[in-house]
Structures are given as structure tokens and as C-alpha cells.
Design an enzyme around this catalytic site. Sequence first.
Site, PDB file in Angstrom:
ATOM      1  N   TRP A 103       0.789  -1.350  -0.032  1.00 49.26           N
ATOM      2  CA  TRP A 103       0.047  -0.261  -0.026  1.00 49.26           C
ATOM      3  C   TRP A 103       1.114   1.616  -0.057  1.00 49.26           C
ATOM      4  O   TRP A 103       0.519   1.940  -0.988  1.00 49.26           O
ATOM      5  CB  TRP A 103      -1.045  -0.359   1.215  1.00 49.26           C
ATOM      6  CG  TRP A 103      -1.968  -1.483   1.497  1.00 49.26           C
ATOM      7  CD1 TRP A 103      -2.347  -2.794   1.449  1.00 49.26           C
ATOM      8  CD2 TRP A 103      -3.158  -1.492  -0.113  1.00 49.26           C
ATOM      9  NE1 TRP A 103      -3.328  -3.405   1.249  1.00 49.26           N
ATOM     10  CE2 TRP A 103      -3.317  -2.226  -0.024  1.00 49.26           C
ATOM     11  CE3 TRP A 103      -3.742  -0.642  -0.716  1.00 49.26           C
ATOM     12  CZ2 TRP A 103      -4.402  -3.138  -0.116  1.00 49.26           C
ATOM     13  CZ3 TRP A 103      -4.167  -0.870  -2.448  1.00 49.26           C
ATOM     14  CH2 TRP A 103      -5.088  -2.075  -1.556  1.00 49.26           C
ATOM     15  N   ASP A 174      -1.566   6.342   5.813  1.00 47.06           N
ATOM     16  CA  ASP A 174      -2.823   5.680   5.212  1.00 47.06           C
ATOM     17  C   ASP A 174      -3.632   5.014   6.706  1.00 47.06           C
ATOM     18  O   ASP A 174      -2.326   4.097   7.580  1.00 47.06           O
ATOM     19  CB  ASP A 174      -2.455   5.037   4.074  1.00 47.06           C
ATOM     20  CG  ASP A 174      -3.393   4.036   4.553  1.00 47.06           C
ATOM     21  OD1 ASP A 174      -4.279   4.038   4.758  1.00 47.06           O
ATOM     22  OD2 ASP A 174      -2.967   2.879   3.323  1.00 47.06           O
ATOM     23  N   LYS A 198     -12.112  -1.693   6.561  1.00 47.67           N
ATOM     24  CA  LYS A 198     -12.402  -2.590   7.208  1.00 47.67           C
ATOM     25  C   LYS A 198     -12.196  -2.050   8.802  1.00 47.67           C
ATOM     26  O   LYS A 198     -12.416  -3.633   9.106  1.00 47.67           O
ATOM     27  CB  LYS A 198     -10.457  -2.434   7.391  1.00 47.67           C
ATOM     28  CG  LYS A 198      -9.896  -2.531   5.945  1.00 47.67           C
ATOM     29  CD  LYS A 198      -8.436  -2.491   4.859  1.00 47.67           C
ATOM     30  CE  LYS A 198      -8.202  -3.358   3.928  1.00 47.67           C
ATOM     31  NZ  LYS A 198      -7.941  -2.011   3.028  1.00 47.67           N
TER      32      LYS A 198
HETATM   33  C1  LIG Z   1      -7.247  -1.705   2.139  1.00 49.86           C
HETATM   34  C2  LIG Z   1      -6.388  -0.581   2.447  1.00 49.86           C
HETATM   35  C3  LIG Z   1      -6.497   0.452   1.191  1.00 49.86           C
HETATM   36  C4  LIG Z   1      -7.093   0.283   0.328  1.00 49.86           C
HETATM   37  O1  LIG Z   1      -7.950   1.100   0.121  1.00 49.86           O
HETATM   38  P1  LIG Z   1      -9.508   1.390  -1.166  1.00 49.86           P
HETATM   39  O2  LIG Z   1     -10.454   2.283   0.447  1.00 49.86           O
HETATM   40  O3  LIG Z   1      -9.584  -0.192  -1.195  1.00 49.86           O
HETATM   41  O4  LIG Z   1      -8.504   2.400  -1.769  1.00 49.86           O
HETATM   42  C5  LIG Z   1      -5.551   1.151   1.263  1.00 49.86           C
HETATM   43  N1  LIG Z   1      -3.991   1.443   2.159  1.00 49.86           N
HETATM   44  C6  LIG Z   1      -3.929   0.210   3.451  1.00 49.86           C
HETATM   45  C7  LIG Z   1      -3.215   0.328   3.833  1.00 49.86           C
HETATM   46  C8  LIG Z   1      -4.919  -1.005   2.732  1.00 49.86           C
HETATM   47  O5  LIG Z   1      -5.750  -1.757   3.846  1.00 49.86           O
END
Ligand SMILES: *Cc1c(COP(=O)(O)O)cnc(C)c1O
Length: 362
Positions: A103, A174, A198
Site C-alpha cells: 500500500w 494511511d 476494514k
Molecule cells: C485496504 C487498504 C487500502 C485500499 O483502500 P481502498 O479504499 O480500497 O482504496 C489502502 N491502504 C491500506 C493500508 C489498506 O489496508
Amino acid sequence: MSERIFNFSAGPAVLPEPVIKQAQQDIWNIENSGIGIMEHSHRGPVYDKVHEDAIANCRKLANISDDYAILFLQGGASSQFFMVPMAFLGKNQTADYLNTGVWSKKAIKEAKRFGNVHIAGTSEETNFSYIPSAAEITYSDNPAYVHMTSNNTIYGTQWQTEPTIPAGSFLVADTSSDMFSRPIDVSKYGLIYAGAQKNLGPSGVTLVIIRKDLLERANPDVPTMLNYRTHVEKNSLFNTPPAFGIYIMGEIFKYFLGMGGLEGMAKHNQKKAAFIYDALSESDLWQLPARADCRSLMNVCFRTASEELNAQFIKEALAQGMSGLKGHRDVGGMRASIYNAFPPAGCEALGQFIRDFAKKHG
Ligand SMILES: *Cc1c(COP(=O)(O)O)cnc(C)c1O
């Protein structure tokens, strides 16, 4: 299948049971309005209360000051990968990225479209098995910002504290896979983003927390919908917001407050993870790819030395009502994703299954 099973999916992931039950009612008819939540105008009083309550409860949960705006955007965390550099990384500037997984790499790729990227720290040489320490991080001279990924969903590693960053810069995180799983000192960040699916709700809404003074340095020459200023000025109501996702997120914020807030969530999540990590520590059958001092409370990655046994584990677990345990292809083996809403009983059941499996095969 009539009963719900233990869903260890990495995302979208399990939602809190009381929230799903409340949503079942509110989809039909919310607040005795005679109209379901998904059918209300986003300019009307019923939705307005949902929207304002979600913001207020988010603020309360993490004690977020008025220096920050709380936004509900679309396009997932993946859109923040480019919105951040589009706003804050000029052509001749450098942003520093901490590269702790796939990511992070995706975020780096997008930033390079807008300016220079300096990799201030990385664990790529060990397939991201750890989080770089302060001694392993070297910043550039004057980074526009520093970007980190707080929890590395695929590898099962998690920052234990924020890195210290150069003065004059700001930290961007993030937090998609560990948001509100533990206390977070928002004042240490310039911008925080998390896709909801999540830890916070259904897919389709992204939580963004941004320090308002940063808007003054943001590039004004970007499309309206991709401009943070638009969404701050219009309180995430410039256009039709992802109303149902925001509603669920708001209900989940209330649920977190009822669990004792973020301190309560941290205790809850520590206890859950311990059921699994303790069981794994009891037999040499298990290998854990993540280094012990960086292990995640959200994604527990483990495997045996045998591909065959791994496959058997996943198959037998599913037969016992535990799904979603297959690890990401970049790491292999097994991964138990136990985000905020995942129930302790499922962690206990998996711990017991791990012990029974090791007894048979260890
Ligand atoms: C799942 C995830 C993403 C992707 O997120 P989307 O909302 O599908 O774009 C980005 N960063 C991390 C750390 C993730 O676990």
C-alpha cells in the site's frame, strides 16, 4: 447457511452486530420518518442529523480539535494516494515516504506523478517484515510532507508509535487498516485517511481528517471534486455524499464510544490478538513472518513450513465456521484479520483451533 460464521476477511470486513441490527430497521424507516436512510434527500433534516452526529462522534472519539476538518469522501484510500500529492507536492518539491508494504508502494507511485519522492525508510529487503526504527530513517532536507502507512494489512506489521518528522513538515498517514483500533493523537498529523471497509464501516466512504491551515498551502488549481478545500467548505456535502456509508460509520462511532472509546477499543483489540498470538507461540509448527516487535493487532500472519499443511489448515478452519484465513499471495500462509468489529469469541475459537491443529501436526 442460516447462521453467521466467523469472518476473518481482510476487507471488506465484519461489522458490529448491534450496528447491523439497527441498520436493518433504519434501511426500512429511520427515526419514524416513514423513509429509509438510503432514500432520504441529503439536503433534508433527517440526513443532516445523521451527518452532523457522525462528525461530532468522530471528533469526540479521538478528541479532535476544531483545527481539523473531518471529511467523508469517495474513491477509497486509493484516491488519497493521488489527492495528497496533488494538493501538497509541487513539481520541484520532495515528499518523504516510509515504505512498509504494497500500500505504501502504491502511494509512492502516485506521488511520483506530481513531484520528487524520497524513500526515507524501507523494509522491502525483507519483504516488509518490520517497521524501520528511527535510526533506520533518513529524511530529505525539506520534505513537503512525510507519508506513513500505520498498519500493513498484507504483512501484519504495525507502527507502535508515530515517527518523529523534520520541523516544518507534516505527517500524512494511511490508517485504513487500524483506524480507531487504539488511541490516536491527531495533533501529531497533518492529514489522516482511511477507507472505511476494514475498521469503520462499509466500502464506499473514506474518512479524511485534515488540519485546516494546510489548505492555505494546497495547490488551488485542481479539479473541484479533488480539491480538499471544496469538501471542507461544504462539509462533505458539495455533491451527494455516500450517505449510507456515512450513516453506518456514524453508528459505528457510537458503538466505539459505548465500548469505552479508543482506550476501550485498544484493550478489546489487545485481548483479541492475544488469543491468537499466544496459541501460535506454543508450537514450533508456526512461523510468523512479522518481526515480534512490530506485530499487528489487526492482521495476524502465520504459516507452517508446508504449503500442503497451510492449505489443510484453511480448509479445516472453514469447515469449522472460520472463513477468510488465506494469506495474501505476496506473503502466503494464513492471515487472520481481526479488525475493530471482529468478535473476541472468533479469536478464542481460532486460538483453540491453532492448538488442536499443532497437536495433530506439530
Ligand atoms: C485496504 C487498504 C487500502 C485500499 O483502500 P481502498 O479504499 O480500497 O482504496 C489502502 N491502504 C491500506 C493500508 C489498506 O489496508
